[in-house]
Design a protein around this motif. Structure first.
Motif, PDB file in Angstrom:
ATOM      1  N   PRO A   7       0.820  -1.212   0.000  1.00 23.21           N
ATOM      2  CA  PRO A   7       0.000   0.000   0.000  1.00 23.21           C
ATOM      3  C   PRO A   7       0.854   1.262   0.000  1.00 23.21           C
ATOM      4  CG  PRO A   7      -0.758  -1.538   1.665  1.00 23.21           C
ATOM      5  CD  PRO A   7       0.529  -2.062   1.146  1.00 23.21           C
ATOM      6  N   CYS A   8       0.278   2.341  -0.531  1.00 24.18           N
ATOM      7  CA  CYS A   8       0.994   3.617  -0.556  1.00 24.18           C
ATOM      8  C   CYS A   8       0.660   4.412   0.706  1.00 24.18           C
ATOM      9  CB  CYS A   8       0.649   4.391  -1.823  1.00 24.18           C
ATOM     10  SG  CYS A   8      -1.085   4.735  -2.034  1.00 24.18           S
ATOM     11  N   ARG A   9       1.195   5.598   0.807  1.00 28.69           N
ATOM     12  CA  ARG A   9       1.032   6.420   2.006  1.00 28.69           C
ATOM     13  C   ARG A   9      -0.424   6.766   2.274  1.00 28.69           C
ATOM     14  NH1 ARG A   9       4.623  11.533   2.034  1.00 28.69           N
ATOM     15  NH2 ARG A   9       6.182   9.919   2.178  1.00 28.69           N
ATOM     16  N   LYS A  10      -1.218   6.942   1.222  1.00 28.87           N
ATOM     17  CA  LYS A  10      -2.623   7.312   1.387  1.00 28.87           C
ATOM     18  C   LYS A  10      -3.449   6.196   2.026  1.00 28.87           C
ATOM     19  CE  LYS A  10      -2.486  10.248  -2.687  1.00 28.87           C
ATOM     20  NZ  LYS A  10      -3.029  10.426  -4.037  1.00 28.87           N
ATOM     21  N   CYS A  11      -2.970   4.975   2.008  1.00 33.60           N
ATOM     22  CA  CYS A  11      -3.703   3.832   2.555  1.00 33.60           C
ATOM     23  C   CYS A  11      -3.525   3.685   4.076  1.00 33.60           C
ATOM     24  CB  CYS A  11      -3.224   2.536   1.902  1.00 33.60           C
ATOM     25  SG  CYS A  11      -3.506   2.416   0.145  1.00 33.60           S
ATOM     26  N   HIS A  12      -2.852   4.622   4.708  1.00 32.85           N
ATOM     27  CA  HIS A  12      -2.452   4.477   6.113  1.00 32.85           C
ATOM     28  C   HIS A  12      -3.608   4.131   7.049  1.00 32.85           C
ATOM     29  CE1 HIS A  12      -0.347   5.094   9.844  1.00 32.85           C
ATOM     30  NE2 HIS A  12      -1.273   5.966  10.206  1.00 32.85           N
ATOM     31  N   ALA A  13      -4.736   4.822   6.965  1.00 30.50           N
ATOM     32  CA  ALA A  13      -5.835   4.634   7.908  1.00 30.50           C
ATOM     33  C   ALA A  13      -6.825   3.548   7.483  1.00 30.50           C
ATOM     34  CB  ALA A  13      -6.579   5.947   8.103  1.00 30.50           C
ATOM     35  N   CYS A  14      -6.619   2.924   6.356  1.00 31.13           N
ATOM     36  CA  CYS A  14      -7.564   1.933   5.826  1.00 31.13           C
ATOM     37  C   CYS A  14      -7.469   0.619   6.601  1.00 31.13           C
ATOM     38  CB  CYS A  14      -7.276   1.697   4.346  1.00 31.13           C
ATOM     39  SG  CYS A  14      -8.475   0.608   3.558  1.00 31.13           S
ATOM     40  N   GLY A  15      -8.594  -0.028   6.815  1.00 35.69           N
ATOM     41  CA  GLY A  15      -8.616  -1.309   7.514  1.00 35.69           C
ATOM     42  C   GLY A  15      -8.108  -2.459   6.660  1.00 35.69           C
ATOM     43  N   LEU A  16      -8.024  -2.267   5.357  1.00 35.63           N
ATOM     44  CA  LEU A  16      -7.540  -3.304   4.453  1.00 35.63           C
ATOM     45  C   LEU A  16      -6.029  -3.236   4.254  1.00 35.63           C
ATOM     46  CD1 LEU A  16     -10.361  -2.958   1.820  1.00 35.63           C
ATOM     47  CD2 LEU A  16     -10.070  -4.801   3.470  1.00 35.63           C
ATOM     48  N   ASN A  17      -5.373  -2.277   4.905  1.00 31.02           N
ATOM     49  CA  ASN A  17      -3.923  -2.112   4.810  1.00 31.02           C
ATOM     50  C   ASN A  17      -3.251  -3.059   5.806  1.00 31.02           C
ATOM     51  OD1 ASN A  17      -1.294  -1.297   4.746  1.00 31.02           O
ATOM     52  ND2 ASN A  17      -1.688   0.799   5.373  1.00 31.02           N
TER      53      ASN A  17
END
Length: 87
Positions: A7-17
Motif C-alpha cells: 500500500p501507498c502512504r494514502k492507505c495508512h488509515a484503511c482497515g484493508l492495509n
C-alpha cells in the motif's frame, strides 16, 4: 514501472492495509491514481473481506505438524556414529 502489492502512504488509515499488502487490490497505488481508492475506509468491503477470511480458517493440524518438525530439526542426528568427543 514495477507494480507492487504494498500500500501507498494514502492507505495508512484503511482497515484493508496490512503493511506489506492490500487486502483486496493487487495494485493499491493504481487505485489511487487521480481518484480516491474505492476500498479506502469502506466498511462494506472490510466486512466482506473479514467474512471471506473467516471461511478460510488456518489449518491447526498443519501448524502443529510444522512446529513439531521445527523442534525435531534442532535435535542432533548422529546416524549411528558418535563424534570422537563422545567415544
Amino acid at each position: 514501472m514495477k507494480r507492487s502489492r504494498k500500500p501507498c502512504r494514502k492507505c495508512h488509515a484503511c482497515g484493508l492495509n496490512f503493511g506489506d499488502h492490500c487486502g483486496i487490490h493487487p495494485d493499491p497505488k493504481a487505485m489511487w491514481h487521480h481518484r480516491t481508492c474505492p476500498g479506502f475506509m469502506n466498511d462494506e468491503l472490510l466486512a466482506a473481506f473479514e467474512a471471506d477470511q473467516e471461511k478460510h480458517r488456518p489449518n491447526y493440524s498443519k501448524q502443529r505438524r510444522r512446529e513439531a518438525a521445527r523442534k525435531r530439526d534442532t535435535e542432533p542426528h548422529w546416524q549411528g556414529v558418535l563424534p570422537y568427543a563422545y567415544r
